[in-house]
Design a protein around this motif. Structure first.
Motif, mmCIF file in Angstrom:
data_model
loop_
_atom_site.group_PDB
_atom_site.id
_atom_site.type_symbol
_atom_site.label_atom_id
_atom_site.label_comp_id
_atom_site.label_asym_id
_atom_site.label_seq_id
_atom_site.Cartn_x
_atom_site.Cartn_y
_atom_site.Cartn_z
ATOM 1 N N ALA A 122 -9.421 -5.190 13.512
ATOM 2 C CA ALA A 122 -9.433 -4.527 12.209
ATOM 3 C C ALA A 122 -8.369 -3.436 12.162
ATOM 4 O O ALA A 122 -7.740 -3.207 11.117
ATOM 5 N N ALA A 131 -5.530 -4.667 4.626
ATOM 6 C CA ALA A 131 -6.932 -4.545 4.224
ATOM 7 C C ALA A 131 -7.011 -3.626 3.015
ATOM 8 O O ALA A 131 -6.390 -2.560 2.991
ATOM 9 N N HIS A 161 -11.336 1.337 4.553
ATOM 10 C CA HIS A 161 -10.927 -0.062 4.447
ATOM 11 C C HIS A 161 -11.839 -1.022 5.208
ATOM 12 O O HIS A 161 -11.680 -2.241 5.083
ATOM 13 N N THR A 162 -12.740 -0.508 6.008
ATOM 14 C CA THR A 162 -13.604 -1.347 6.838
ATOM 15 C C THR A 162 -15.036 -0.803 6.801
ATOM 16 O O THR A 162 -15.247 0.380 6.531
ATOM 17 N N LEU A 297 -13.978 -6.519 6.305
ATOM 18 C CA LEU A 297 -12.845 -6.017 5.537
ATOM 19 C C LEU A 297 -12.485 -7.027 4.456
ATOM 20 O O LEU A 297 -12.781 -8.220 4.571
#
Length: 392
Positions: A122, A131, A161-162, A297
């Motif tokens: 990620a 992402a 973003h995650t 994501l």
């Protein structure tokens, strides 16, 4: 827990994805980074009530009588009217990266709305700008229920973003009865009575943090010298044949058969190992253990971003998170799910609420750290050093 579920954290990372940007630059290919304002595309969520979700095999709850049914996904569709196109196509982080990177590099759709990858991968997506930033105003469950210890990893400050899907701990598993003593520290792995009976993870990203913690390093801000000092220690032990071998998923078999007495291990595996053999213990060392996650994501240009965000938020409802945790037995990223499990009428389910490998207690949390990731600049040289040791 099914055996295939053990394999997600044990892929040898090599240089692969990490060297991509440098390799492309060296070939005269335009930089792959995509700025924030160019990551989104037309969102079809309102007129197309669907979402594509790609995950690892055996990493979601299933119906006991029909393994093709996934109750938590069905509940989401019934509540929202959004159809989930669910696939288990992610078997290896680098393999999946190689599959989607040509489209992302050329600013094209991947066909994926939501994916789960290990946090070290990620980090690659985030650093490359691949992402999308999520709309937390549409995710009240995530905003309110995400484990504070997982809220701001170095690679994605603020988790913009995650979002963690599940989490876990890298520690040490050992056969206490066969060894005849406790293991409390990473340093205990180097004791003479374990010569030739120790295994370590072969993957750089999977192994380095715990071994650094054994050297007294703060893995949230480790340095190049910390890395090489750790490698010096491991290399010396390998040359002395103290380390039996480096492993992937098969470390569980080595420990179960008695070929090794102690090894690097994952908390999720330890629950199944102990169920099969109560002599096997899992310990978070005194110096600390690594708290890691595999995260959701939304790739660039996803067609159903809002639907993907709604699905993520669904899994941060404590009731849903509890159902998932009871099935997969990893560290639950929603602490509030503990109370849900504790109130279950099923004894085994209720006992999970007291399992520190699913819901770490305060004492264990005090020894857990989220390691900073290996940067793309560092990775090429670090992978060369580590893989050289693994190949001795």
């Amino acid at each position: 827990m099914p055996e295939l579920a053990f394999s997600r954290r044990v892929m040898l990372s090599g240089i692969g994805a990490a060297g991509l940007s440098a390799a492309l630059a060296g070939c005269g290919v335009p930089a792959a980074y995509v700025p924030e304002e160019r990551r989104g595309g037309p969102d079809r969520s309102d007129r197309d009530r669907s979402v594509s979700f790609s995950n690892w095999p055996l990493y979601i709850d299933t119906d006991e009588e029909d393994e093709e049914r996934r109750p938590t996904l069905e509940a989401f569709s019934e509540r929202t009217g959004i159809e989930v196109v669910y696939t288990e196509e992610i078997n290896d982080n680098d393999e999946f990266f190689g599959k989607v990177s040509p489209a992302l590099m050329n600013r094209q759709e991947t066909g994926h709305d939501l994916v789960v990858v290990s946090d070290w991968m990620a980090a690659r997506f985030v650093h490359l700008g691949w992402a999308q930033k999520m709309d937390r105003s549409a995710q009240p469950n995530v905003a309110g229920n995400l484990d504070p210890q997982l809220r701001s990893p170095a690679f994605d400050e603020g988790r913009l973003h995650t979002v963690p899907w599940q989490s876990g701990i890298t520690g040490i598993a050992y056969n206490r009865r066969a060894l005849g003593r406790e293991i409390k520290s990473v340093r205990d792995l180097w004791a003479p009575d374990l010569a030739g009976r120790v295994t370590l993870f072969s993957g750089l990203d999977e192994s380095f943090a715990l071994l650094m913690q054994g050297e007294g390093v703060d893995v949230t801000r480790w340095t190049e010298s910390d890395f090489h000092r750790m490698c010096d220690r491991v290399e010396a032990m390998v040359r002395k044949r103290h380390v039996r071998r480096f492993t992937g998923n098969d470390y569980t078999s080595d420990l179960s058969r008695g070929d090794v007495l102690a090894c690097q291990a994952y908390s999720g595996d330890a629950i199944q190992l102990r169920a099969d053999n109560p002599d096997i213990e899992f310990v978070v060392p005194e110096e600390g253990g690594e708290l890691w996650a595999e995260s959701l994501l939304v790739p660039n240009l996803a067609r159903h971003k809002a639907n993907a965000e709604a699905l993520i938020d669904h899994y941060y409802d404590p009731e849903v998170a509890a159902e998932l945790a009871a099935s997969v037995n990893y560290v639950c990223p929603v602490p509030a799910a503990r109370e849900v499990l504790a109130g279950s009428d099923d004894r085994e389910t209720a006992e999970l609420a007291e399992n520190p490998l699913v819901f770490p207690d305060d004492e264990m949390r005090g020894r857990l750290a989220v390691a900073r990731d290996i940067t793309s600049v560092e990775r090429r040289a670090f992978a060369r050093r580590w893989n050289g040791i693994v190949g001795l």
